[in-house]
Design an enzyme around this catalytic site. Structure first.
Site, PDB file in Angstrom:
ATOM      1  N   VAL A  12       0.839  -1.209   0.000  1.00 42.37           N
ATOM      2  CA  VAL A  12       0.000   0.000   0.000  1.00 42.37           C
ATOM      3  C   VAL A  12       0.877   1.263   0.000  1.00 42.37           C
ATOM      4  O   VAL A  12       0.620   2.208  -0.760  1.00 42.37           O
ATOM      5  CB  VAL A  12      -0.994   0.009   1.193  1.00 42.37           C
ATOM      6  N   LYS A 100      -6.551  -1.366   9.351  1.00 43.60           N
ATOM      7  CA  LYS A 100      -7.840  -1.647  10.024  1.00 43.60           C
ATOM      8  C   LYS A 100      -7.666  -2.243  11.408  1.00 43.60           C
ATOM      9  O   LYS A 100      -8.494  -2.056  12.294  1.00 43.60           O
ATOM     10  CB  LYS A 100      -8.717  -2.560   9.180  1.00 43.60           C
ATOM     11  N   GLU A 124     -10.058   6.089   5.504  1.00 39.88           N
ATOM     12  CA  GLU A 124     -10.937   5.608   4.425  1.00 39.88           C
ATOM     13  C   GLU A 124     -10.468   4.253   3.880  1.00 39.88           C
ATOM     14  O   GLU A 124     -11.270   3.376   3.551  1.00 39.88           O
ATOM     15  CB  GLU A 124     -10.967   6.648   3.292  1.00 39.88           C
ATOM     16  N   ILE A 131     -12.932   1.237  -2.211  1.00 41.10           N
ATOM     17  CA  ILE A 131     -14.360   1.602  -2.219  1.00 41.10           C
ATOM     18  C   ILE A 131     -14.588   2.771  -1.257  1.00 41.10           C
ATOM     19  O   ILE A 131     -14.214   2.690  -0.085  1.00 41.10           O
ATOM     20  CB  ILE A 131     -15.246   0.421  -1.748  1.00 41.10           C
ATOM     21  N   GLY A 182      -1.055 -13.948  -5.759  1.00 39.04           N
ATOM     22  CA  GLY A 182      -0.670 -12.782  -4.965  1.00 39.04           C
ATOM     23  C   GLY A 182      -1.835 -12.145  -4.219  1.00 39.04           C
ATOM     24  O   GLY A 182      -1.720 -11.035  -3.711  1.00 39.04           O
ATOM     25  N   GLU A 185      -2.183 -13.364   1.701  1.00 40.38           N
ATOM     26  CA  GLU A 185      -0.903 -13.071   2.351  1.00 40.38           C
ATOM     27  C   GLU A 185      -0.154 -14.387   2.574  1.00 40.38           C
ATOM     28  O   GLU A 185      -0.757 -15.462   2.552  1.00 40.38           O
ATOM     29  CB  GLU A 185      -1.148 -12.454   3.744  1.00 40.38           C
ATOM     30  N   LYS A 200     -13.067  -4.953  10.060  1.00 44.73           N
ATOM     31  CA  LYS A 200     -13.706  -3.983   9.164  1.00 44.73           C
ATOM     32  C   LYS A 200     -15.171  -3.737   9.550  1.00 44.73           C
ATOM     33  O   LYS A 200     -15.635  -2.591   9.530  1.00 44.73           O
ATOM     34  CB  LYS A 200     -13.589  -4.472   7.724  1.00 44.73           C
ATOM     35  N   GLY A 297      -5.565  -4.429  -2.748  1.00 40.02           N
ATOM     36  CA  GLY A 297      -4.644  -4.173  -3.867  1.00 40.02           C
ATOM     37  C   GLY A 297      -3.962  -2.832  -3.731  1.00 40.02           C
ATOM     38  O   GLY A 297      -4.459  -1.911  -3.079  1.00 40.02           O
TER      39      GLY A 297
HETATM   40  N1  HSE Z   1      -6.256  -9.184   3.014  1.00 41.35           N
HETATM   41  C1  HSE Z   1      -7.271  -8.224   2.742  1.00 41.35           C
HETATM   42  C2  HSE Z   1      -8.291  -8.823   1.751  1.00 41.35           C
HETATM   43  C3  HSE Z   1      -6.623  -6.993   2.178  1.00 41.35           C
HETATM   44  O1  HSE Z   1      -8.045  -9.918   1.218  1.00 41.35           O
HETATM   45  O2  HSE Z   1      -9.345  -8.251   1.560  1.00 41.35           O
HETATM   46  C4  HSE Z   1      -7.390  -5.728   2.342  1.00 41.35           C
HETATM   47  O3  HSE Z   1      -7.712  -5.407   3.654  1.00 41.35           O
END
Ligand code: HSE
Length: 411
Positions: A12, A100, A124, A131, A182, A185, A200, A297
């Site tokens: 990011v 988050k 955000e 989004i 990819g 994680e 979230k 992403g």
């Molecule tokens: N690992 C999270 C996902 C990345 O797959 O949505 C974004 O928070």
């Protein structure tokens, strides 16, 4: 000119750095200022180094630089990130984050600290990647009482479930593919066990309901138990299985849960595939409104981070976010008291113990009237329960040899 520092040069952080460069003209037009990433703080060695002279491993370069007025925290985690964020806010710098985990755990304290120092703490990018959802909830929907949220908030698990449905892959195969592409994680636990979605929905619920919802209090179940057979049943029943985060106000408490959910194919969330996320909100004035897009992403998430930076540059003297009140007592409905309808598969007994017939009798004795589903495989009984309390279901199902149980969306 506005100088910023990025803490964390990973996916990011590198997206923010790139976007500030590639779209510098657009960003300057919209913010009225030339925004420059002066520092990128990271202890990793980059080869090649995409950040040039901006790269440093010394926090003092960032915190000792009086020109830096905005700090972007994209390092993730809640230990070092928490310390850096507190230091940044206390020193009168605005902070923008995609983290988050930190917002869900320490949001109220950090928002308070920001306010005390006359700066912003904006996030955000912490929910739904690119989004727009935090700003619409805080601003555009501010006239509404938000009655419910139902959402797909994790791209990795949505990709896995989409692959399992499209090609009958097992969970393990689909996860391997998500890693190879990819999306997942290296350690995908937080995604597949639902913790990422949990953080979230905690953030969205805190904004929507105006009081802090602690992610530790949220019942969370991931997708590692979902099998290709469950997915075939869902298809036969004109449904699809998604990892769904749900929350709604129930009198003075909040119902909130993350779990796999069978939803009808006519539900807008059913058609959200692959790494996409979607959030369906119901407000008393606006009715249903849906937000859809790339939930993860590099550039989608950077898009949200840079939007926060632009907002700060344009409105640096105004507070954009309302505090989350800390409730004086638990504000979450205990999961045992929540009502649910379940899709259930149980094993038949061996023939000498009465086979399927004896299990059907037991189902009716224990669950009362149920809706049977023709089994796709021998030696199993499949049914929908009526509406039942989660706690009762948990007790009653111990009387059976359970194959799987999945919650069914009730309108
Ligand atoms: N690992 C999270 C996902 C990345 O797959 O949505 C974004 O928070």
């Amino acid at each position: 000119m506005i100088n910023i520092a990025i803490i964390g040069g990973g996916v990011v952080g590198s997206g923010v750095f790139e976007l500030l460069t590639t779209n510098s003209e657009i960003i300057e037009n919209k913010s009225g200022k030339n925004i420059v990433a002066k520092w990128v703080l990271d202890i990793k060695k980059f080869d090649p180094n995409p950040y040039g002279k901006a790269l440093t491993s010394n926090p003092e370069d960032v915190f000792g630089d009086p020109d830096v007025s905005i700090i972007v925290e994209t390092m993730g985690g809640k230990t070092a990130a928490f310390e850096f964020t507190k230091r940044a806010l206390s020193s009168g710098r605005h902070v923008v984050t995609s983290n988050k985990e930190l917002v869900a755990k320490h949001g109220p304290e950090l928002m308070k600290l920001a306010k005390a120092n006359g700066v912003h703490y904006l996030f955000e990018a912490s929910v739904g990647g690119g989004i727009p959802i935090i700003r619409p909830l805080n601003h555009d929907l501010a006239a509404n009482e938000i009655l419910s949220i139902i959402a797909i908030l994790n791209g990795t698990t949505n990709y896995i479930l989409s692959q399992m449905k499209a090609s009958g892959k097992s969970f393990a195969e689909a996860l391997r593919e998500a890693k190879a592409n990819g999306y997942a994680e290296a350690d995908p636990t937080a995604d597949i066990e639902g913790y990422d979605s949990c953080r979230k929905i905690a953030i969205l619920s805190s904004i929507a309901f105006g009081q802090y919802v602690d992610s530790d209090d949220i019942y969370t179940e991931g997708i590692s138990g979902v099998t290709p057979e469950d997915i075939q049943y869902a298809q036969k029943l004109n449904k699809t299985i998604k990892l769904v985060a749900r929350s709604k106000k129930v009198s003075d408490k909040i119902f909130v849960r993350v779990s796999p959910l069978m939803i009808g194919t006519d539900n807008p969330l059913a058609n959200v595939e692959d790494v996409f996320n979607a959030i369906l909100l119901h407000g008393d004035a606006v009715g249903d409104t849906m937000f859809y897009g790339r939930g993860a992403g590099k550039l989608p998430t950077a898009s949200a981070v840079v939007a926060d930076i632009i907002d700060i540059v344009r409105h640096s003297n105004k507070f954009a976010v309302k505090d989350w009140e800390i409730p004086s007592e638990g504000n979450i409905v205990p999961i045992e008291d929540c009502e649910v309808k379940m899709f259930v598969r149980v094993m038949c007994e061996k023939l000498e113990h009465g086979g399927c017939e004896v299990v059907c009798e037991r189902v009716e004795k224990i669950f009362g009237k149920v809706e049977y589903i023709n089994p796709l495989w021998p030696n199993e009984i499949v049914f929908y329960t009526g509406i039942i309390k989660e706690g009762d279901f948990k007790k009653k199902i111990t009387e059976f040899d359970l194959i799987s149980a999945i919650r069914v969306h009730k309108k």
